[in-house]
Write a protein that holds these residues in place. Structure first.
Motif, PDB file in Angstrom:
ATOM      1  N   VAL A   1       0.885  -1.175   0.000  1.00 36.62           N
ATOM      2  CA  VAL A   1       0.000   0.000   0.000  1.00 36.62           C
ATOM      3  C   VAL A   1       0.918   1.220   0.000  1.00 36.62           C
ATOM      4  CG1 VAL A   1      -1.769   1.247   1.294  1.00 36.62           C
ATOM      5  CG2 VAL A   1      -1.735  -1.275   1.313  1.00 36.62           C
ATOM      6  N   SER A   2       0.782   2.064  -1.012  1.00 33.44           N
ATOM      7  CA  SER A   2       1.720   3.188  -1.143  1.00 33.44           C
ATOM      8  C   SER A   2       1.561   4.166   0.001  1.00 33.44           C
ATOM      9  CB  SER A   2       1.487   3.915  -2.484  1.00 33.44           C
ATOM     10  OG  SER A   2       0.277   4.651  -2.424  1.00 33.44           O
ATOM     11  N   ASP A   3       2.627   4.894   0.313  1.00 37.01           N
ATOM     12  CA  ASP A   3       2.533   5.936   1.343  1.00 37.01           C
ATOM     13  C   ASP A   3       1.481   6.971   0.958  1.00 37.01           C
ATOM     14  OD1 ASP A   3       4.490   4.749   2.865  1.00 37.01           O
ATOM     15  OD2 ASP A   3       6.104   6.085   2.197  1.00 37.01           O
ATOM     16  N   ALA A   4       1.400   7.291  -0.350  1.00 36.58           N
ATOM     17  CA  ALA A   4       0.412   8.301  -0.780  1.00 36.58           C
ATOM     18  C   ALA A   4      -1.008   7.846  -0.465  1.00 36.58           C
ATOM     19  CB  ALA A   4       0.573   8.584  -2.273  1.00 36.58           C
ATOM     20  N   ASP A   5      -1.302   6.578  -0.819  1.00 36.50           N
ATOM     21  CA  ASP A   5      -2.661   6.076  -0.554  1.00 36.50           C
ATOM     22  C   ASP A   5      -2.918   5.958   0.946  1.00 36.50           C
ATOM     23  OD1 ASP A   5      -3.132   5.925  -3.244  1.00 36.50           O
ATOM     24  OD2 ASP A   5      -2.919   3.744  -3.385  1.00 36.50           O
ATOM     25  N   TYR A   6      -1.923   5.448   1.682  1.00 42.92           N
ATOM     26  CA  TYR A   6      -2.114   5.256   3.127  1.00 42.92           C
ATOM     27  C   TYR A   6      -2.264   6.604   3.833  1.00 42.92           C
ATOM     28  CZ  TYR A   6      -1.283   3.847   7.930  1.00 42.92           C
ATOM     29  OH  TYR A   6      -1.404   3.655   9.289  1.00 42.92           O
ATOM     30  N   ASN A   7      -1.415   7.541   3.465  1.00 42.40           N
ATOM     31  CA  ASN A   7      -1.441   8.840   4.165  1.00 42.40           C
ATOM     32  C   ASN A   7      -2.684   9.656   3.827  1.00 42.40           C
ATOM     33  OD1 ASN A   7       0.933   8.448   5.616  1.00 42.40           O
ATOM     34  ND2 ASN A   7       2.196   9.112   3.886  1.00 42.40           N
ATOM     35  N   ALA A   8      -3.356   9.277   2.743  1.00 46.21           N
ATOM     36  CA  ALA A   8      -4.594   9.999   2.380  1.00 46.21           C
ATOM     37  C   ALA A   8      -5.778   9.564   3.233  1.00 46.21           C
ATOM     38  CB  ALA A   8      -4.900   9.770   0.912  1.00 46.21           C
TER      39      ALA A   8
END
Lengths: 133, 133
Positions: free
Chosen positions: B123-130
């Motif tokens: 799970v990418s940091d971008a998706d997770y952090n969103a």
């Protein structure tokens, strides 16, 4: 009055569906029941002194995870095992057994169950009362 | 330092066996692993920010019971679902999904697993952090 001893859930509703197979009052919270999944999951809470009858899981198994209080698990021909929070039990296909609370404690466990139960005789007061809390 | 957030167990040992399929540190306590039983049971504890990679359970399923903290569960094509103590999750055969802690909380769940996992991308940091804690 019911007493919540489970670390995870308040007691479910009075377990009327299975009352004929129990001595004393138990409470059943359904957790997972899905036609695509071949196990069912629920939490059973037993009042002090409550236990289920001797029974067998045919073509299946039962796994217990203790979530609160103190209880007993016994397989036919073996001594009863005292259970505490976090303990697990594996009941294999065809094994005659019972489980329930101690005389002085509420008891809660999650049950993960596959197969078809066969209900047998009650655990006698004499046998139950001979267990050492 | 690990922080026990599970209501049932201290964190198990560092989950080195599956570390390659996780972002961040997780801890795994084996609870039931028996050759006669076609499901395995364990408790996974995730440090804040830790999550597993997208994965699929083939010829089986996975059931989660949240035992502490706050976390996320997401199936491909659906919004992530916030999880709290006592919540349950049913992942059916073949469904691509991931689960893990929120950014700010430890997270523990019991996992009841059948079948064979296929591990996919992180799970990418971008998706997770969103995700909104």
């Amino acid at each position: 009055m019911t007493e919540q001893i489970s670390k995870l859930y308040p007691n479910g509703p009075l377990n009327t569906a299975y009352a004929q197979f129990f001595t004393g009052n138990s409470y059943l919270r359904n957790l997972i029941s899905d036609p695509d999944i071949n196990v069912g999951v629920g939490e059973v809470s037993f009042e002090p002194g409550c236990r289920n009858h001797w029974h067998i899981h045919h073509d299946g198994f039962q796994l217990l995870i203790v979530t609160g209080g103190e209880g007993w698990y016994q397989e036919a021909g073996f001594p009863a095992r005292k259970l505490h929070v976090g303990d697990t039990v594996v009941t294999k296909d065809g094994v005659k057994h019972w489980h329930g609370a101690t005389k002085d404690s509420w008891f809660s466990h999650i049950a993960i169950t596959a197969g078809t139960p066969e209900w047998l005789v009650a655990v006698s007061d004499a046998d139950y009362n001979a267990l050492e809390d």
